[in-house]
Design an enzyme around this catalytic site. Sequence first.
Site, PDB file in Angstrom:
ATOM      1  N   HIS A   1       0.902  -1.241   0.109  1.00 14.08           N
ATOM      2  CA  HIS A   1      -0.080   0.063   0.042  1.00 14.08           C
ATOM      3  C   HIS A   1       0.903   1.235   0.110  1.00 14.08           C
ATOM      4  O   HIS A   1       0.507   2.291  -0.738  1.00 14.08           O
ATOM      5  CB  HIS A   1      -1.063  -0.174   1.213  1.00 14.08           C
ATOM      6  CG  HIS A   1      -1.836   1.030   1.174  1.00 14.08           C
ATOM      7  ND1 HIS A   1      -3.120   1.145   0.048  1.00 14.08           N
ATOM      8  CD2 HIS A   1      -2.210   2.570   1.630  1.00 14.08           C
ATOM      9  CE1 HIS A   1      -3.352   2.412   0.050  1.00 14.08           C
ATOM     10  NE2 HIS A   1      -3.085   3.236   0.873  1.00 14.08           N
TER      11      HIS A   1
ATOM     12  N   TYR B   1       1.767   5.402  -2.661  1.00 13.89           N
ATOM     13  CA  TYR B   1       2.149   6.652  -2.264  1.00 13.89           C
ATOM     14  C   TYR B   1       3.545   7.001  -2.572  1.00 13.89           C
ATOM     15  O   TYR B   1       3.836   8.104  -2.753  1.00 13.89           O
ATOM     16  CB  TYR B   1       1.880   6.841  -0.672  1.00 13.89           C
ATOM     17  CG  TYR B   1       0.275   7.065  -0.529  1.00 13.89           C
ATOM     18  CD1 TYR B   1      -0.475   7.970  -0.463  1.00 13.89           C
ATOM     19  CD2 TYR B   1      -0.094   5.736  -0.221  1.00 13.89           C
ATOM     20  CE1 TYR B   1      -1.721   7.967  -0.484  1.00 13.89           C
ATOM     21  CE2 TYR B   1      -1.400   5.600   0.257  1.00 13.89           C
ATOM     22  CZ  TYR B   1      -2.352   6.809   0.029  1.00 13.89           C
ATOM     23  OH  TYR B   1      -3.675   6.813  -0.046  1.00 13.89           O
TER      24      TYR B   1
ATOM     25  N   HIS C   1      -9.379   0.515 -11.305  1.00 16.13           N
ATOM     26  CA  HIS C   1      -8.993   1.483 -10.140  1.00 16.13           C
ATOM     27  C   HIS C   1      -7.531   1.655  -9.996  1.00 16.13           C
ATOM     28  O   HIS C   1      -7.018   2.784 -10.174  1.00 16.13           O
ATOM     29  CB  HIS C   1      -9.319   0.971  -8.967  1.00 16.13           C
ATOM     30  CG  HIS C   1      -8.844   1.827  -7.464  1.00 16.13           C
ATOM     31  ND1 HIS C   1      -9.064   3.075  -7.425  1.00 16.13           N
ATOM     32  CD2 HIS C   1      -7.483   1.426  -6.690  1.00 16.13           C
ATOM     33  CE1 HIS C   1      -8.168   3.444  -6.375  1.00 16.13           C
ATOM     34  NE2 HIS C   1      -7.531   2.460  -5.884  1.00 16.13           N
ATOM     35  N   PHE C   2      -6.640   0.649 -10.432  1.00 14.01           N
ATOM     36  CA  PHE C   2      -5.289   0.587 -10.110  1.00 14.01           C
ATOM     37  C   PHE C   2      -4.823   1.503 -11.702  1.00 14.01           C
ATOM     38  O   PHE C   2      -3.956   2.256 -11.505  1.00 14.01           O
ATOM     39  CB  PHE C   2      -4.937  -0.830 -10.511  1.00 14.01           C
ATOM     40  CG  PHE C   2      -3.413  -1.030 -10.019  1.00 14.01           C
ATOM     41  CD1 PHE C   2      -2.909  -0.642  -8.976  1.00 14.01           C
ATOM     42  CD2 PHE C   2      -2.300  -1.493 -11.007  1.00 14.01           C
ATOM     43  CE1 PHE C   2      -1.431  -0.850  -8.495  1.00 14.01           C
ATOM     44  CE2 PHE C   2      -0.896  -1.699 -10.877  1.00 14.01           C
ATOM     45  CZ  PHE C   2      -0.727  -1.512  -9.639  1.00 14.01           C
ATOM     46  N   HIS C   3      -5.605   1.268 -12.674  1.00 16.06           N
ATOM     47  CA  HIS C   3      -5.267   2.116 -13.907  1.00 16.06           C
ATOM     48  C   HIS C   3      -5.543   3.609 -13.890  1.00 16.06           C
ATOM     49  O   HIS C   3      -5.254   4.205 -14.832  1.00 16.06           O
ATOM     50  CB  HIS C   3      -5.753   1.305 -15.018  1.00 16.06           C
ATOM     51  CG  HIS C   3      -5.118   0.171 -15.734  1.00 16.06           C
ATOM     52  ND1 HIS C   3      -5.253  -1.052 -14.959  1.00 16.06           N
ATOM     53  CD2 HIS C   3      -4.048  -0.208 -16.460  1.00 16.06           C
ATOM     54  CE1 HIS C   3      -4.376  -1.863 -15.572  1.00 16.06           C
ATOM     55  NE2 HIS C   3      -3.638  -1.371 -16.473  1.00 16.06           N
TER      56      HIS C   3
ATOM     57  N   ARG D   1     -10.475 -10.760 -11.509  1.00 14.78           N
ATOM     58  CA  ARG D   1      -9.313  -9.709 -11.684  1.00 14.78           C
ATOM     59  C   ARG D   1      -8.406 -10.203 -12.656  1.00 14.78           C
ATOM     60  O   ARG D   1      -7.826  -9.404 -13.395  1.00 14.78           O
ATOM     61  CB  ARG D   1      -8.770  -9.534 -10.231  1.00 14.78           C
ATOM     62  CG  ARG D   1      -7.638  -8.682 -10.132  1.00 14.78           C
ATOM     63  CD  ARG D   1      -7.102  -8.441  -9.045  1.00 14.78           C
ATOM     64  NE  ARG D   1      -5.875  -7.374  -8.968  1.00 14.78           N
ATOM     65  CZ  ARG D   1      -5.473  -6.925  -7.706  1.00 14.78           C
ATOM     66  NH1 ARG D   1      -5.778  -7.523  -6.372  1.00 14.78           N
ATOM     67  NH2 ARG D   1      -4.520  -5.945  -7.571  1.00 14.78           N
ATOM     68  N   ARG D   2      -7.856 -11.460 -12.595  1.00 17.56           N
ATOM     69  CA  ARG D   2      -6.758 -11.593 -13.326  1.00 17.56           C
ATOM     70  C   ARG D   2      -6.818 -12.580 -14.475  1.00 17.56           C
ATOM     71  O   ARG D   2      -5.974 -12.906 -15.424  1.00 17.56           O
ATOM     72  CB  ARG D   2      -5.580 -12.223 -12.414  1.00 17.56           C
ATOM     73  CG  ARG D   2      -4.847 -11.126 -11.349  1.00 17.56           C
ATOM     74  CD  ARG D   2      -3.688 -11.564 -10.588  1.00 17.56           C
ATOM     75  NE  ARG D   2      -2.930 -10.519  -9.931  1.00 17.56           N
ATOM     76  CZ  ARG D   2      -3.059 -10.468  -8.629  1.00 17.56           C
ATOM     77  NH1 ARG D   2      -3.663 -11.225  -7.965  1.00 17.56           N
ATOM     78  NH2 ARG D   2      -2.488  -9.323  -8.091  1.00 17.56           N
TER      79      ARG D   2
END
Length: 546
Positions: free
Chosen positions: A220, A224, A371-373, A436-437
């Site tokens: 996580h 950041y 979301h990641f993208h 997801r994958r």
Amino acid sequence: MLAKVDVRDARLAMAHLYTAFIALALGGLAGLLQVLVRSGRFTLPANIGYYQVLTVHGVLLGLVLTTFFIIGFQHAAISRTSGTYRKGARLTGWIGFWVMLLGTGMAAVMILLNEATVLYTFYAPLQAHWIFYLGLTFVVIGSWIGGAAMIAEYINWRKQHPGQTSPLLTFMAIINMVLWIVATLGVAGTVLFQLLPWSLGLVDEVDVLISRTLFWYFGHPLVYFWLLPAYMAWYVIIPKVIGGKIFSDSLARLSFILFLLFSIPVGFHHQLVEPGIDAAWKFLQVTLTFMVVIPSLMTAFSLFATFEMYGRSKGATGLFGWFKKLPWGDARFCVPFIGMVAFIPAGAGGLINASNQMNQVVHNTIWVTGHFHLTLATSVVLTFFGIAYWLVPHLTGRVLTKAMNRLAIVQAITWAVGMSIMSGAMHAVGLLGAPRRSSYSTYGDAQQALDWIPYQVAQAVGGTILFLGIILILYIFINLAFFAPKGEEEFPIGETADEAEKTPMVLENWKIWLTVLTALILVAYTIPFAEMIQNAPPGSKGFKLW
């Protein structure tokens, strides 16, 4: 005469940027192949596996591109704002670069040989060749060495300027490196003491829960580590680019300190559905996760205050009159601004992911990938591109031409359109339960696979548009590095507004902030980690695969 990064430090920074953009090219190609396979209408040649290209895409873009770009940018930023590196620090920076490059090569070879098809999270029980794990270790150690060079220059500046606050961009870079060093202790621990001995055959089994916990202790704050360099540009670079001033130096420093404090002890919110972790500890870390909203809102307030102050100074009236005064034709502003806008839905999606109840709906679906993208591949990457448009010519002694500036804006629009289509489809079909994958064509439920076809096609279309965007950015990068006209491109550093309050020195009292950080980590992890070891299956001795 423009203030410039010393040519010796520029070479160090550019070595990192060259590696980053090579990773973008290879990882982007793997991403295109990945979405085409997901569509169910394309088969990879030469027996290349779907999860192999998925691993290449994740490792090269999620780890290699970001780490090399960030460290290169931060070397340049510290050299520009705190002075030319001393010989020893520069040598240390080069050693860090070569160690990272060696590790990247080792990991990449194993992935290409299909000996490390373990995705970028490399969860056990998936096992890679020991050279892959050793390569990752070298990447982390090399980044620590590069970070040591930055910290040494920061300490030297503080000694030379007692009682003064350090340059804002230098301070931000140091915060980000401290965050990275503390966070990577987790991934280094699981690789060195679990996965590497396991892959070498020194132990038969690993404790999966401990392995995943150590990974997400790192995973996580990794987000950041990606995001804070974009914030550096938003806080410090963009005000100068638009001709305005930084709203508040103190607010910028405080927001970075809060990101440092609240981004690390929150890994359990990625493990909400996992047994073996008491719900109370999950609740604590979810609460700490939501605390990150505070510096995010502080950043939004500061940025739009800067934009409005600039617009008012140019005669803007009304509630949003300042919006028209912003330099939309300047890629150095326009491209990162698109990234800022993308962070609004990205942040909202992050709140959903971190919420226990709503997370149950989207957990392990392709919503998470969408979301990641939005976060990394749009907000962060577009800001990185915006940085590159002035940083690369500055470091190479060239200029950003009008033609390249226009093409950069076209590239950003292409990227935004492609990502909107692809990420939007991922979010939508994720709500329908798409995994997801997994490749949809191999999913067991035939009717669901049929229902997902329109979303698969949309992802392929969006991914193809994105690949065109990658071709454009690579063309611009090569032009700015090797073919643009010789000249001097500004390294823009914003000045603080005259009416801003003086920055209190307590914000640079590292004894306070590192003590608070250590306390938060100990509170969040000590007892849960002890319980994982104490409650491990009988006879496992801490290495049980379960």
